[in-house]
Design a protein around this motif. Structure first.
Motif, short mmCIF file in Angstrom:
data_model
loop_
_atom_site.label_atom_id
_atom_site.label_comp_id
_atom_site.label_asym_id
_atom_site.label_seq_id
_atom_site.Cartn_x
_atom_site.Cartn_y
_atom_site.Cartn_z
N ASN A 95 0.83 -1.21 0.00
CA ASN A 95 0.00 0.00 0.00
C ASN A 95 0.86 1.26 0.00
O ASN A 95 0.56 2.24 -0.68
N ILE A 96 1.93 1.22 0.78
CA ILE A 96 2.84 2.37 0.84
C ILE A 96 3.50 2.57 -0.52
O ILE A 96 3.62 3.70 -1.01
N GLU A 97 3.91 1.45 -1.13
CA GLU A 97 4.53 1.55 -2.45
C GLU A 97 3.55 2.11 -3.48
O GLU A 97 3.93 2.90 -4.34
N THR A 98 2.29 1.66 -3.36
CA THR A 98 1.28 2.16 -4.28
C THR A 98 1.07 3.66 -4.12
O THR A 98 0.97 4.40 -5.11
N LEU A 99 1.02 4.10 -2.87
CA LEU A 99 0.86 5.53 -2.60
C LEU A 99 2.06 6.32 -3.10
O LEU A 99 1.90 7.41 -3.67
N GLU A 100 3.24 5.77 -2.88
CA GLU A 100 4.45 6.47 -3.34
C GLU A 100 4.50 6.52 -4.86
O GLU A 100 4.90 7.53 -5.45
N GLU A 101 4.07 5.42 -5.48
CA GLU A 101 4.03 5.38 -6.94
C GLU A 101 3.03 6.40 -7.47
O GLU A 101 3.29 7.08 -8.47
N ARG A 102 1.89 6.48 -6.78
CA ARG A 102 0.88 7.45 -7.18
C ARG A 102 1.41 8.88 -7.02
O ARG A 102 1.18 9.75 -7.85
N LYS A 103 2.15 9.10 -5.94
CA LYS A 103 2.73 10.41 -5.69
C LYS A 103 3.76 10.75 -6.77
O LYS A 103 3.79 11.87 -7.30
N ARG A 104 4.60 9.75 -7.09
CA ARG A 104 5.59 9.98 -8.14
C ARG A 104 4.92 10.26 -9.47
O ARG A 104 5.37 11.09 -10.27
N ALA A 105 3.79 9.54 -9.71
CA ALA A 105 3.07 9.74 -10.97
C ALA A 105 2.52 11.16 -11.04
O ALA A 105 2.58 11.81 -12.10
N MET A 106 2.01 11.66 -9.91
CA MET A 106 1.49 13.02 -9.90
C MET A 106 2.61 14.03 -10.12
O MET A 106 2.44 15.03 -10.80
N GLU A 107 3.77 13.76 -9.52
CA GLU A 107 4.91 14.67 -9.69
C GLU A 107 5.45 14.63 -11.11
O GLU A 107 6.09 15.58 -11.56
N SER A 108 5.22 13.51 -11.81
CA SER A 108 5.68 13.40 -13.19
C SER A 108 4.53 13.50 -14.18
O SER A 108 4.62 13.01 -15.30
N SER A 109 3.43 14.13 -13.77
CA SER A 109 2.31 14.33 -14.68
C SER A 109 2.74 15.25 -15.81
O SER A 109 3.71 16.02 -15.68
N PHE A 110 2.01 15.19 -16.89
CA PHE A 110 2.36 16.05 -18.03
C PHE A 110 2.36 17.51 -17.63
O PHE A 110 3.22 18.29 -18.07
N ALA A 111 1.40 17.91 -16.79
CA ALA A 111 1.33 19.31 -16.36
C ALA A 111 2.60 19.72 -15.64
O ALA A 111 3.16 20.79 -15.90
N LYS A 112 3.08 18.86 -14.72
CA LYS A 112 4.29 19.17 -13.95
C LYS A 112 5.51 19.19 -14.86
O LYS A 112 6.36 20.09 -14.77
N VAL A 113 5.63 18.18 -15.71
CA VAL A 113 6.83 18.07 -16.56
C VAL A 113 6.87 19.20 -17.59
O VAL A 113 7.92 19.80 -17.81
N SER A 114 5.73 19.50 -18.20
CA SER A 114 5.72 20.57 -19.20
C SER A 114 6.02 21.92 -18.56
O SER A 114 6.71 22.75 -19.16
N ALA A 115 5.54 22.14 -17.33
CA ALA A 115 5.84 23.39 -16.63
C ALA A 115 7.33 23.50 -16.34
O ALA A 115 7.94 24.56 -16.49
N ALA A 116 7.92 22.37 -15.91
CA ALA A 116 9.37 22.36 -15.63
C ALA A 116 10.17 22.57 -16.91
O ALA A 116 11.18 23.28 -16.92
N TYR A 117 9.70 21.97 -18.00
CA TYR A 117 10.37 22.15 -19.29
C TYR A 117 10.34 23.61 -19.72
O TYR A 117 11.36 24.18 -20.15
N LEU A 118 9.17 24.24 -19.61
CA LEU A 118 9.05 25.64 -20.01
C LEU A 118 9.96 26.54 -19.17
O LEU A 118 10.60 27.46 -19.70
N ALA A 119 10.03 26.26 -17.88
CA ALA A 119 10.92 27.05 -17.02
C ALA A 119 12.37 26.87 -17.42
O ALA A 119 13.17 27.82 -17.37
N GLU A 120 12.71 25.66 -17.84
CA GLU A 120 14.09 25.34 -18.22
C GLU A 120 14.50 26.07 -19.51
O GLU A 120 15.64 26.56 -19.62
N VAL A 121 13.60 26.15 -20.48
CA VAL A 121 13.99 26.69 -21.80
C VAL A 121 13.64 28.16 -21.98
O VAL A 121 14.01 28.75 -23.00
#
Length: 424
Positions: A95-121
């Motif tokens: 259950n903890i792994e599932t929650l952590e995986e879900r958290k990682r998934a949220m942190e690597s959502s397209f919204a998060k990644v695209s925002a980080a990409y835009l800030a980078e470039v």
């Protein structure tokens, strides 16, 4: 051994004593009553001949019926040689792994990644190009992909997004595809995605055949000024179109022009390199007619930062607004504000002006790298003479348009400006 010896009433009525005691329910299940009043369900079992104790939980959080159900489930595990407590720990770990995986998934959502990409470039793009990229991602990609982990986005998710872009023109989809490719490359380098699905979509979008910009004929130039005089949109839009025609600048350069870029004593417009396509400072001489356009604009917008501010009050006007206004003039196919650059270039070459001066006025980059290294001249005096001659040519065209027998206002003129106003 008899089972189900307890009742809910007996369990609830059990009182603490000076020492802990047990109330048996049979089958190894019992209630442990502690001196502090707590009541704990326990189940006694054996594995490999050794006695073990399984803590089911406290009463009343775990009722009598639930305790019996848990005992029966635990007994099935014991039959398989599994300790119930070990199984509980494994479930908790998963259950903890599932929650952590879900958290990682949220942190690597397209919204998060695209925002980080835009800030980078952001720093590597000119402001206009960056705003266009950010706008495409927000408009076309975010609505469909924002919440999906980027590692889970594949061809199935991307194809309909790109297909939908076709409705906005072939180049819209091509640019969005390029944005996606860059975002995936960014994610792969940072370990957020394993593969880039974009190359597998090769051939989905076709680059349209290139078309040279239209050159306005003398009649189209006169028609432009007739329609401009009948313009019913915002006055600053008409003035912006006049400035583009007089300076042969790119529409985006006029759109984001700032008051502090103009030197009225020297009659020049100085644009910093970070705002230019070629990345170098550009000095544009201003004809008397161009100065008059800016003087006409003073009482309308001089109090702000931009010559042509957005109607919302935020930022500057959009090139689309200018395109809509000129398109509504019905001058002919492929006529846009950018046509003034090709029209000016054609006219200036026909008039025999120095090619270097023409190219410098258009802020073009020298294709010959050796020549570009040594040719640093801005040819301002030659260009000043050329731009005044060009302005006089346009003034003559406008005067001829006014003096023609054609009506000063066509039926379509009343509609001109409606789309431009909507564009902001």
């Amino acid at each position: 051994m008899p089972k189900d010896l307890l009742t809910e009433l007996k369990v609830r009525a059990a009182k603490p004593e000076s020492r802990s005691y047990k109330l048996s329910d049979g089958g190894g299940l019992f209630l442990l009553v502690k001196p502090n009043g707590s009541k704990l369900w326990r189940w006694k079992y054996r594995i490999d001949g050794k006695e073990n104790l399984y803590a089911i939980g406290p009463y009343p959080d775990v009722g009598l019926s639930d305790a019996r159900t848990e005992r029966d489930s635990a007994r099935q595990l014991v039959k398989q040689g599994i300790h119930p407590s070990h199984d509980r720990q494994e479930i908790k770990r998963r259950n903890i792994e599932t929650l952590e995986e879900r958290k990682r998934a949220m942190e690597s959502s397209f919204a998060k990644v695209s925002a980080a990409y835009l800030a980078e470039v952001k720093a590597s793009y000119k402001p206009g190009s960056y705003r266009a990229k950010e706008s495409r991602i927000r408009k076309y990609l975010a609505p469909k992909l924002a919440e999906i982990p980027i590692s889970e986005i594949g061809v199935k998710e991307i194809r309909p997004v790109l297909e939908a872009c076709k409705a906005h023109g072939a180049w819209a989809g091509i640019h969005v595809k390029g944005d996606l490719n860059a975002i995936f490359e960014y994610a792969i380098v940072r370990g957020l995605a394993d593969a880039n699905p974009i190359p597998t979509l090769r051939g989905l979008l076709k680059i349209p055949p290139s078309q040279s910009k239209a050159v306005l004929t003398a009649e189209q130039t006169r028609a432009f000024y007739r329609e401009l005089r009948a313009y019913r949109g915002y006055p600053e839009t008409a003035l912006c179109l006049r400035l583009i025609a007089l300076t042969a600048c790119r529409p985006g350069e006029a759109a984001d022009a700032e008051w502090n870029e103009f030197d009225f004593e020297e009659q020049v417009w100085r644009r910093p390199g970070e705002k230019m396509k070629a990345g170098r400072d550009h000095v544009c001489p201003l004809s008397d007619q161009a100065i008059q356009v800016i003087e006409d604009l003073r009482p309308i917008t001089e109090g702000g930062r931009y010559l042509f501010p957005h109607r919302s009050g935020k930022g500057f006007t959009t090139p689309n607004r200018l395109s809509y206004a000129m398109r509504d003039m019905n001058l002919g196919p492929r006529t846009t504000p950018h046509c003034w650059r090709t029209t000016f270039s054609t006219w200036a070459n026909e008039q025999g002006f120095r090619p270097d001066a023409i190219e410098r006025q258009l802020a073009h980059v020298e294709s010959n790298k050796v020549r570009a290294t040594y040719n640093k001249a801005i040819l301002l005096s030659q260009r000043r003479e050329m731009m005044q001659a060009w302005a006089d040519y346009l003034s003559a065209a406008e005067e001829a348009a006014v003096n023609t027998s054609e009506s000063a206002s066509k039926p379509t003129s009343k509609k001109i400006g409606a789309r431009a106003r909507r564009a902001g």
